[in-house]
Design a protein around this motif. Sequence first.
Motif, PDB file in Angstrom:
ATOM      1  N   TYR A   1      29.374  -2.127 -94.450  1.00  0.00           N
ATOM      2  CA  TYR A   1      30.697  -1.513 -94.445  1.00  0.00           C
ATOM      3  C   TYR A   1      31.640  -2.531 -94.760  1.00  0.00           C
ATOM      4  CZ  TYR A   1      27.878   1.884 -91.791  1.00  0.00           C
ATOM      5  OH  TYR A   1      26.919   3.180 -91.802  1.00  0.00           O
ATOM      6  N   GLY A   2      31.896  -2.734 -95.993  1.00  0.00           N
ATOM      7  CA  GLY A   2      32.979  -3.790 -96.431  1.00  0.00           C
ATOM      8  C   GLY A   2      32.639  -5.286 -95.935  1.00  0.00           C
ATOM      9  N   GLY A   3      31.436  -5.482 -95.820  1.00  0.00           N
ATOM     10  CA  GLY A   3      30.734  -6.905 -95.488  1.00  0.00           C
ATOM     11  C   GLY A   3      31.476  -8.002 -96.591  1.00  0.00           C
ATOM     12  N   CYS A   4      31.790  -9.210 -96.139  1.00  0.00           N
ATOM     13  CA  CYS A   4      32.082 -10.228 -96.928  1.00  0.00           C
ATOM     14  C   CYS A   4      31.275 -11.588 -96.519  1.00  0.00           C
ATOM     15  CB  CYS A   4      33.580 -10.419 -96.785  1.00  0.00           C
ATOM     16  SG  CYS A   4      34.422 -10.728 -95.188  1.00  0.00           S
ATOM     17  N   TYR A   5      31.481 -12.647 -97.229  1.00  0.00           N
ATOM     18  CA  TYR A   5      30.937 -13.933 -96.819  1.00  0.00           C
ATOM     19  C   TYR A   5      31.815 -14.486 -95.651  1.00  0.00           C
ATOM     20  CZ  TYR A   5      34.794 -15.902 -99.774  1.00  0.00           C
ATOM     21  OH  TYR A   5      35.948 -16.315-100.471  1.00  0.00           O
ATOM     22  N   HIS A   6      31.314 -14.864 -94.833  1.00  0.00           N
ATOM     23  CA  HIS A   6      32.045 -15.372 -93.360  1.00  0.00           C
ATOM     24  C   HIS A   6      31.149 -16.297 -92.880  1.00  0.00           C
ATOM     25  CE1 HIS A   6      29.535 -12.022 -92.038  1.00  0.00           C
ATOM     26  NE2 HIS A   6      29.329 -12.597 -90.974  1.00  0.00           N
ATOM     27  N   SER A   7      31.701 -17.140 -92.043  1.00  0.00           N
ATOM     28  CA  SER A   7      31.112 -18.385 -91.239  1.00  0.00           C
ATOM     29  C   SER A   7      31.743 -18.449 -89.959  1.00  0.00           C
ATOM     30  CB  SER A   7      31.396 -19.605 -91.979  1.00  0.00           C
ATOM     31  OG  SER A   7      31.009 -19.614 -93.563  1.00  0.00           O
ATOM     32  N   GLY A   8      31.162 -19.359 -89.206  1.00  0.00           N
ATOM     33  CA  GLY A   8      31.442 -19.523 -87.657  1.00  0.00           C
ATOM     34  C   GLY A   8      30.575 -20.422 -86.989  1.00  0.00           C
ATOM     35  N   PHE A   9      30.996 -21.224 -86.155  1.00  0.00           N
ATOM     36  CA  PHE A   9      30.431 -22.229 -85.184  1.00  0.00           C
ATOM     37  C   PHE A   9      30.743 -22.150 -83.946  1.00  0.00           C
ATOM     38  CE2 PHE A   9      34.874 -24.101 -85.675  1.00  0.00           C
ATOM     39  CZ  PHE A   9      34.954 -24.451 -84.636  1.00  0.00           C
ATOM     40  N   GLY A  10      29.739 -22.929 -83.004  1.00  0.00           N
ATOM     41  CA  GLY A  10      29.919 -22.886 -81.673  1.00  0.00           C
ATOM     42  C   GLY A  10      30.195 -24.338 -81.186  1.00  0.00           C
ATOM     43  N   MET A  11      30.742 -24.476 -80.195  1.00  0.00           N
ATOM     44  CA  MET A  11      30.825 -25.697 -79.503  1.00  0.00           C
ATOM     45  C   MET A  11      30.850 -25.525 -77.838  1.00  0.00           C
ATOM     46  SD  MET A  11      33.638 -28.928 -79.762  1.00  0.00           S
ATOM     47  CE  MET A  11      35.433 -27.823 -79.193  1.00  0.00           C
ATOM     48  N   GLY A  12      29.806 -26.254 -77.317  1.00  0.00           N
ATOM     49  CA  GLY A  12      29.744 -26.193 -75.804  1.00  0.00           C
ATOM     50  C   GLY A  12      31.080 -26.982 -75.264  1.00  0.00           C
ATOM     51  N   PHE A  13      31.864 -26.403 -74.370  1.00  0.00           N
ATOM     52  CA  PHE A  13      32.934 -26.865 -73.903  1.00  0.00           C
ATOM     53  C   PHE A  13      32.901 -28.197 -72.997  1.00  0.00           C
ATOM     54  CE2 PHE A  13      36.741 -26.555 -70.933  1.00  0.00           C
ATOM     55  CZ  PHE A  13      37.548 -27.149 -71.692  1.00  0.00           C
ATOM     56  N   GLU A  14      31.629 -28.117 -72.211  1.00  0.00           N
ATOM     57  CA  GLU A  14      31.157 -29.283 -71.615  1.00  0.00           C
ATOM     58  C   GLU A  14      30.735 -30.624 -72.174  1.00  0.00           C
ATOM     59  OE1 GLU A  14      31.479 -25.770 -68.995  1.00  0.00           O
ATOM     60  OE2 GLU A  14      30.349 -25.945 -70.775  1.00  0.00           O
ATOM     61  N   ARG A  15      30.225 -30.089 -73.379  1.00  0.00           N
ATOM     62  CA  ARG A  15      29.732 -31.308 -74.301  1.00  0.00           C
ATOM     63  C   ARG A  15      31.121 -31.877 -74.797  1.00  0.00           C
ATOM     64  NH1 ARG A  15      24.680 -30.555 -76.759  1.00  0.00           N
ATOM     65  NH2 ARG A  15      23.252 -29.761 -75.562  1.00  0.00           N
ATOM     66  N   LEU A  16      32.190 -31.323 -74.953  1.00  0.00           N
ATOM     67  CA  LEU A  16      33.345 -31.778 -75.296  1.00  0.00           C
ATOM     68  C   LEU A  16      34.079 -32.710 -74.210  1.00  0.00           C
ATOM     69  CD1 LEU A  16      35.931 -31.956 -77.382  1.00  0.00           C
ATOM     70  CD2 LEU A  16      36.663 -29.861 -76.329  1.00  0.00           C
ATOM     71  N   ILE A  17      33.887 -32.029 -73.264  1.00  0.00           N
ATOM     72  CA  ILE A  17      34.715 -32.882 -72.017  1.00  0.00           C
ATOM     73  C   ILE A  17      33.748 -33.953 -71.905  1.00  0.00           C
ATOM     74  CG2 ILE A  17      35.179 -32.605 -69.621  1.00  0.00           C
ATOM     75  CD1 ILE A  17      36.825 -30.726 -71.672  1.00  0.00           C
ATOM     76  N   MET A  18      32.306 -34.048 -71.926  1.00  0.00           N
ATOM     77  CA  MET A  18      31.712 -35.269 -71.675  1.00  0.00           C
ATOM     78  C   MET A  18      32.269 -36.353 -72.697  1.00  0.00           C
ATOM     79  SD  MET A  18      27.790 -33.475 -70.977  1.00  0.00           S
ATOM     80  CE  MET A  18      27.122 -34.894 -70.961  1.00  0.00           C
ATOM     81  N   TYR A  19      32.511 -35.983 -74.070  1.00  0.00           N
ATOM     82  CA  TYR A  19      32.777 -37.063 -74.921  1.00  0.00           C
ATOM     83  C   TYR A  19      34.332 -37.404 -74.766  1.00  0.00           C
ATOM     84  CZ  TYR A  19      33.977 -38.706 -79.576  1.00  0.00           C
ATOM     85  OH  TYR A  19      34.111 -39.451 -80.695  1.00  0.00           O
ATOM     86  N   LEU A  20      35.277 -36.599 -74.133  1.00  0.00           N
ATOM     87  CA  LEU A  20      36.543 -36.876 -74.094  1.00  0.00           C
ATOM     88  C   LEU A  20      36.792 -37.833 -72.814  1.00  0.00           C
ATOM     89  CD1 LEU A  20      38.497 -33.627 -74.528  1.00  0.00           C
ATOM     90  CD2 LEU A  20      38.559 -35.382 -75.871  1.00  0.00           C
ATOM     91  N   THR A  21      35.761 -37.688 -71.752  1.00  0.00           N
ATOM     92  CA  THR A  21      35.840 -38.267 -70.482  1.00  0.00           C
ATOM     93  C   THR A  21      34.700 -39.759 -70.595  1.00  0.00           C
ATOM     94  OG1 THR A  21      34.446 -36.985 -69.326  1.00  0.00           O
ATOM     95  CG2 THR A  21      36.772 -36.691 -69.296  1.00  0.00           C
ATOM     96  N   GLY A  22      33.789 -39.745 -71.409  1.00  0.00           N
ATOM     97  CA  GLY A  22      32.637 -40.670 -71.286  1.00  0.00           C
ATOM     98  C   GLY A  22      31.659 -40.211 -70.153  1.00  0.00           C
ATOM     99  N   VAL A  23      31.835 -39.217 -69.387  1.00  0.00           N
ATOM    100  CA  VAL A  23      30.901 -38.718 -68.545  1.00  0.00           C
ATOM    101  C   VAL A  23      29.485 -38.307 -69.060  1.00  0.00           C
ATOM    102  CG1 VAL A  23      30.760 -37.030 -66.598  1.00  0.00           C
ATOM    103  CG2 VAL A  23      32.826 -38.144 -66.667  1.00  0.00           C
ATOM    104  N   GLU A  24      28.435 -38.840 -68.349  1.00  0.00           N
ATOM    105  CA  GLU A  24      27.202 -38.760 -69.035  1.00  0.00           C
ATOM    106  C   GLU A  24      26.286 -37.432 -68.442  1.00  0.00           C
ATOM    107  OE1 GLU A  24      24.986 -42.309 -68.228  1.00  0.00           O
ATOM    108  OE2 GLU A  24      25.902 -43.420 -70.033  1.00  0.00           O
TER     109      GLU A  24
END
Length: 455
Positions: A415-438
Amino acid sequence: MDVVDLFKKRKEIIGNVVTLEGWIRNHRKQKEFGFIDFSDGTCQEHLQVVYDKSLYNFEEVSKLLVGCALKVTGEIVKSEGGGQDIELKATIVELLGDCPAEYPLQPKRHTNEFLRSIAYLRPRSNLYQAVFRVRSVAAQAIHEYFQSNNYVYVHTPLLTTADCEGSNQMFKVTTLDIDKIKGKVDWSKDLFNKLAYITGSGQLHGETFAMAFKKIYTFGPTFRTENSNTKTHANEFWMIEPEIAFCELNGLMDIEEEMLKYVVQYVLDRCHDEIDLCDKFVEKGLREKLEKLVKSDFTRITHHDVIDILKKADVKWEFEPSYEDDIAKEHERYITEYFNGPVFITNWPKDIKAWYMKLNPDGKTVAAVDLEVPLSGELMGGSQREDDYDTIMELAKKHGVDTDVVDWYINLRKYGGCYHSGFGMGFERLIMYLTGVENIRDVIPYPRTPGSCEY
């Protein structure tokens, strides 16, 4: 007034009388006067409250312990001591909430393991004040990035009958009395008349909205049953999942890079004290790492070429790199060091990736991408989604997906499909990166991990 507002006006507020409410973080008492390390939680910085025998309740105040809640009134004056430029000379100190001597959060260094055991109190510690304020600011940054780029925020369901992660990764939901169930379960007698799960991803539902709004994002809790006790896995965590119509893989990587740089810079601009604390006590060089990422050009390289590099490396690997398999943590670290910055790895073997990913013309790989960042490894995972109806039907069957359950999702291609993309990012993984918490357990207010569901 909040303490954070006081510090923002620290120069012009000298001489003003203010009233503040907060808690004692430390208390140094002497015969004629005392010093209270005072915090109301609105900023990382603490205010020194000075009082003397002119207080009508001096003896009572001098006996107050760490953790007590106070209301203090006094004049803001230039500090005569080191470590702060202003302080409050108290004229009134009122006890609002007492605290006993056995209060477990005393002004000393505590291990993260101990603080996890008192998770309801650890937000009062300096480190967790910093971590959870960064978490709050980073969440706002994510919303501001997507909202300013014309994305629609979609609340995908937490209860679902279909999920892109597969039922073996999902918690089952039922209103049936499990103590009385014998033999095969008759799900038609359950609340939804069928087996239901708690979601492991909002992606599939998000794609349906991308086909209407062009650009959408989800940002909410997800749940996985994975029985893993690593520092980077939890059974409840938050995910950011954008889905974009009329977007190919290269365009997706552009968005991932732009979004990450935006969020990192946003946090650097607004969490100066918090980043400095984490830089000093958690990860040396944290600020430099984050500033470098914002200025970096992200490398783009295929999985095949990454394996070539790893195989030629003069390194004795614990896990031998393979063209048919995923890469290990040691490989992620090596490849980001090799390119001295973040690396997008593209075109992964189809057999190790999800069924909905776009099959490449070679028939062996899919248009998938993982973003590896220095020191932390994988931070995002995404792909161009398969947009051909016949191909996705074939892929679903090969992966053992029940097409009757996800027919609504597959029908997007009709039904009117098209090429499309997406991604996922774990929020906690981001916070670990931003704070250095392991450990992921230390960036989630109340972590849910195997064998642990406290509070």
